[in-house]
Design a protein around this motif. Structure first.
Motif, mmCIF file in Angstrom:
data_model
loop_
_atom_site.group_PDB
_atom_site.id
_atom_site.type_symbol
_atom_site.label_atom_id
_atom_site.label_comp_id
_atom_site.label_asym_id
_atom_site.label_seq_id
_atom_site.Cartn_x
_atom_site.Cartn_y
_atom_site.Cartn_z
ATOM 1 N N VAL A 1 0.850 -1.184 0.000
ATOM 2 C CA VAL A 1 0.000 0.000 0.000
ATOM 3 C C VAL A 1 0.887 1.236 0.000
ATOM 4 C CG1 VAL A 1 -1.845 1.226 1.187
ATOM 5 C CG2 VAL A 1 -1.755 -1.278 1.279
ATOM 6 N N TYR A 2 0.654 2.141 -0.959
ATOM 7 C CA TYR A 2 1.407 3.388 -1.090
ATOM 8 C C TYR A 2 0.443 4.564 -0.965
ATOM 9 C CZ TYR A 2 5.299 0.612 -2.915
ATOM 10 O OH TYR A 2 6.327 -0.294 -3.082
ATOM 11 N N ASN A 3 0.984 5.670 -0.430
ATOM 12 C CA ASN A 3 0.165 6.878 -0.458
ATOM 13 C C ASN A 3 0.340 7.561 -1.801
ATOM 14 O OD1 ASN A 3 2.610 8.288 -0.365
ATOM 15 N ND2 ASN A 3 2.448 8.768 1.836
ATOM 16 N N ASP A 4 -0.368 8.674 -1.981
ATOM 17 C CA ASP A 4 -0.342 9.312 -3.293
ATOM 18 C C ASP A 4 0.979 10.022 -3.563
ATOM 19 O OD1 ASP A 4 -0.510 11.467 -1.617
ATOM 20 O OD2 ASP A 4 -2.472 12.176 -2.351
ATOM 21 N N ARG A 5 1.898 9.966 -2.609
ATOM 22 C CA ARG A 5 3.221 10.531 -2.819
ATOM 23 C C ARG A 5 4.269 9.446 -3.057
ATOM 24 N NH1 ARG A 5 3.145 15.220 1.923
ATOM 25 N NH2 ARG A 5 1.101 16.075 1.327
ATOM 26 N N GLU B 1 -1.309 -3.156 9.042
ATOM 27 C CA GLU B 1 -0.976 -1.904 9.730
ATOM 28 C C GLU B 1 -0.314 -0.966 8.736
ATOM 29 O OE1 GLU B 1 0.880 -0.467 13.966
ATOM 30 O OE2 GLU B 1 1.981 -2.039 12.879
ATOM 31 N N LEU B 2 -0.845 0.237 8.656
ATOM 32 C CA LEU B 2 -0.275 1.272 7.799
ATOM 33 C C LEU B 2 0.274 2.376 8.693
ATOM 34 C CD1 LEU B 2 -3.003 1.579 4.998
ATOM 35 C CD2 LEU B 2 -1.016 0.053 5.099
ATOM 36 N N LEU B 3 1.546 2.679 8.601
ATOM 37 C CA LEU B 3 2.186 3.700 9.407
ATOM 38 C C LEU B 3 2.718 4.794 8.503
ATOM 39 C CD1 LEU B 3 4.190 1.511 11.974
ATOM 40 C CD2 LEU B 3 1.936 2.552 12.232
ATOM 41 N N GLU C 1 -6.233 9.132 -1.050
ATOM 42 C CA GLU C 1 -6.137 8.223 -2.192
ATOM 43 C C GLU C 1 -4.889 7.365 -2.022
ATOM 44 O OE1 GLU C 1 -6.243 10.431 -5.764
ATOM 45 O OE2 GLU C 1 -8.271 11.173 -5.467
ATOM 46 N N LEU C 2 -5.127 6.046 -1.977
ATOM 47 C CA LEU C 2 -4.034 5.105 -1.826
ATOM 48 C C LEU C 2 -3.888 4.274 -3.106
ATOM 49 C CD1 LEU C 2 -4.727 3.827 1.809
ATOM 50 C CD2 LEU C 2 -3.162 5.643 1.082
ATOM 51 N N VAL C 3 -2.711 3.741 -3.279
ATOM 52 C CA VAL C 3 -2.406 2.903 -4.439
ATOM 53 C C VAL C 3 -2.001 1.527 -3.927
ATOM 54 C CG1 VAL C 3 -0.895 2.544 -6.421
ATOM 55 C CG2 VAL C 3 -1.688 4.854 -5.847
#
Length: 667
Positions: A180-184, A210-212, A218-220
């Motif tokens: 899981v990646y953020n939009d950056r 768990e996402l830290l 918006e996630l990828v």
């Protein structure tokens, strides 16, 4: 130097002698006929010279059991109130408060539906065919999730998401890993739906994830994995892979979102007065001030409690602020009356517990909230006077003794007969509190018209259970014959003791006492004249005294007695000695018990038979004298040795009179 005479002595010794002589006279008559000599022996009652007879007034006394002569001066002393200067110094502190983390629950979920041809493009032309998969077919695909609602970004320090998936392919997925990646483009977390084992068709599976870090709206998802080899199968269209990512809970340190109410509670403390360990106290009034400065971008409501303080109704001291808007400062002043302090604990210096509670207020739209912004607080509990205190002083507690002059009685005149060695003064006091304290005094005397001179600075540790302070080296005090004693200074209540002090607790100086061992240079006991009104028979030829002595006084001296007819104010030089001076030894030097003989002097016999002096000639009277006077005196010998006296020590004298008379035939 002639010593001052101590009047009010014991006059009975001489009167006993003379009474017995009178009794003898009443037993004898003037007979006729042949005469001879015969002796008559009559015993006297014991007579006693006591040491207390040296007292001119009640200002000289003996303390039981210690054998020391005392000068005793009662003091009309004002009470020294211990609580008049008993203050609690208060407490103050600047601190920060606020949510330690932002709680987010149910941000929502986001999902994907992925057709088989998007995941395996090489199989797109074979969907209606029977195909054989002799080896795994890998895949790698980045797909954006649908956006979270009412969230721009949240920076999680801990979180719990749920990753779930199911597919309808005609074969198993040997691997299915998800990043899981953020939009950056920053990786937030990774999971897998094929552990343990593969993911068969039609099987639903979910795993915690768990996402830290910075979770954006918006996630990828990056999907990677492969198929499992397959001998043959008809690939039916439309076969899909369905994935979902749902948020369950999380703690963030910052966010830009629609943020719900954030509650916080923080137990802190203020460093209390370092000089006191308070177990319990009562103050008539206390003032507490609060200043709240809100550095958050959302409004706050704040409540502060002081759990160890109670009002007269038993309620905890608390203050509730109005709404503190972002960037604003709110100041509150609270005044309380009759406040009771409870135990502040064993930790030294004691800490004053402080409980801060509050919450953020919801506002429409999205707000930025950072836990590092904090609520800045300044709390100040003003110093307050204590009307009651139970606890321990951790530092010396000072109580000032205001200067005051205490009028002194004149020193007894008899002190001129004595010289004091190493005189120490004893200052006696009484206290309503049992305690140890260090007493520092400045002492002076006021004599005549001179100004008060400081004689000495005296310091001593005093236990009020004993109630006295010994002041050494007070010889100058006696020499100056003070009219007043000046006292000033301070006392320090010593650490290490549990005390209870209230508004009535006090101590008071009650007496000045001079215990002293004596060097007796000269001492004198003398009676006043006592009247005798009987006659002594004329036929008594001779009279003698047999004296039985018991001397407990550590002084020797001479015992004398006189008689006189006529005016009792006659000078001693014109009186007649009853007998020659009798030497008496001190106790312990043969004076404990002794028997002495004394002959009544002829001149005394003549006087008591009746007669008078005509110049240097004695003229007998025709008739016996009917009135005469007598008195005695004991002159003590002094030496350079220090002596101790008991008030009960005595010189006891028992006498027996022997009369020799000429008697004729009895009828």
């Amino acid at each position: 130097m002639q010593p001052d005479r101590v009047r009010n002595g014991h006059p009975r010794l001489l009167s006993a002698f003379l009474l017995l002589a009178a009794l003898a006279a009443c037993s004898l008559e003037d007979p006729s006929g042949t005469s001879w000599e015969s002796g008559f022996y009559l015993s006297t009652a014991p007579e006693t010279l006591r040491v207390r007879q040296a007292e001119a007034s009640e200002r000289i006394a003996f303390r039981s059991g210690d054998s020391l002569l005392l000068f005793l001066q009662e003091l009309d002393s004002e009470e020294i109130r211990l609580a008049d200067s008993l203050w609690w110094d208060g407490a103050s502190r600047s601190l920060e408060a606020g949510p330690q983390g932002l709680r987010f629950t149910e941000l929502g979920g986001s999902g994907l539906v992925i057709p088989l041809e998007d995941l395996f493009p090489s199989l797109a032309d074979s969907l209606d065919s029977i195909v054989r998969l002799p080896q795994p077919i890998p895949f790698l695909l980045d797909l954006p999730l649908s956006p979270f609602q009412e969230v721009d970004w949240v920076h999680f320090v801990e979180s719990l998401f749920r990753l779930e998936g199911e597919h309808g392919f005609a074969f198993e997925l040997q691997e299915l890993d998800i990043d899981v990646y953020n939009d950056r483009g920053r990786l937030l977390g990774s999971g897998s739906l094929t552990e343990p084992g593969s993911l068969p068709p039609g099987v639903f599976r979910e795993e915690p994830l768990e996402l830290l870090g910075l979770v954006t709206s918006e996630l990828v998802l990056r999907l990677s994995g492969s198929s499992r080899p397959l001998d043959q199968s008809r690939l039916l269209s439309p076969a899909t892979l369905e994935l979902g990512l749902a948020h369950e809970t999380g703690l963030a340190d910052s966010a830009r979102a629609h943020i719900g109410r954030q509650d916080f509670e923080q137990l802190d403390s203020l460093a209390a007065d370092p000089g006191l360990r308070v177990l319990e106290a009562l103050s008539r009034e206390i003032d507490v001030s609060y200043a709240f400065h809100n550095r958050y971008e959302v409004p706050l409501s704040v409540e502060v409690l002081l759990p160890q303080f109670r009002t007269s109704a038993g309620d905890t001291l608390r203050s509730l602020s109005d709404v503190v808007q972002p960037g604003a400062t709110v100041v509150i002043h609270d005044h309380y009356e009759q406040v009771r302090f409870l135990d502040l604990g064993e930790r030294l210096p004691q800490q004053l517990p402080l409980l801060v509670r509050g919450h953020t207020l919801e506002v429409p739209g999205m707000q930025v909230l950072r836990t590092r912004d904090r609520l800045q607080m300044d709390v100040e509990v003003d110093p307050s006077r204590l009307d009651f205190f139970r606890g321990e002083f951790l530092e010396p507690y000072l109580v000032e003794i205001q200067p005051r002059a205490y009028p002194m009685d004149d020193l007894p005149a008899e002190l001129g007969n004595f010289r004091f060695r190493d005189v120490d003064m004893e200052l006696r006091l009484e206290s309503s509190v049992g305690m140890l304290f260090d007493l520092q005094l400045e002492l002076g005397v006021q004599s005549g018209n001179s100004l008060a001179d400081t004689l000495l600075h005296a310091g001593s540790e005093v236990d009020t259970n004993d109630g006295r302070m010994l002041l050494e080296g007070m010889g100058p005090f006696l020499e100056r014959e003070p009219e007043s004693l000046d006292l000033s200074g301070e006392l320090q209540l010593l650490p290490g003791q549990i005390l209870s002090i209230d508004s009535l607790s006090s101590l008071r100086f009650t007496q000045v006492v001079l215990p002293a061992e004596l060097v007796v240079l000269e001492a004198l006991w003398e009676s006043g004249p006592e009247e005798g009104d009987v006659e002594l028979g004329r036929e008594v030829a001779e009279a003698g005294l047999e004296l039985f002595l018991e001397n407990e006084i550590p002084l020797g001296g001479t015992l004398q007695a006189w008689v006189s007819s006529g005016n009792p104010r006659i000078a001693p030089a014109d009186s007649i000695a009853l007998f020659e001076p009798i030497a008496i030894l001190p106790a312990g030097q043969g004076g404990n018990r002794d028997t002495l003989d004394a002959v009544i002097r002829e001149q005394a016999l003549r006087l008591m038979r009746g007669g008078r002096w005509d110049g240097r000639t004695w003229v007998p009277e025709e008739e016996p004298v009917e009135q005469w006077w007598g008195w005695y005196r004991f002159d003590a010998f002094g030496d350079e040795d220090t002596l101790r006296f008991h008030a009960s020590q005595e010189l006891r004298v028992t006498g027996r009179i022997t009369l020799q008379a000429r008697l004729g035939d009895w009828q």
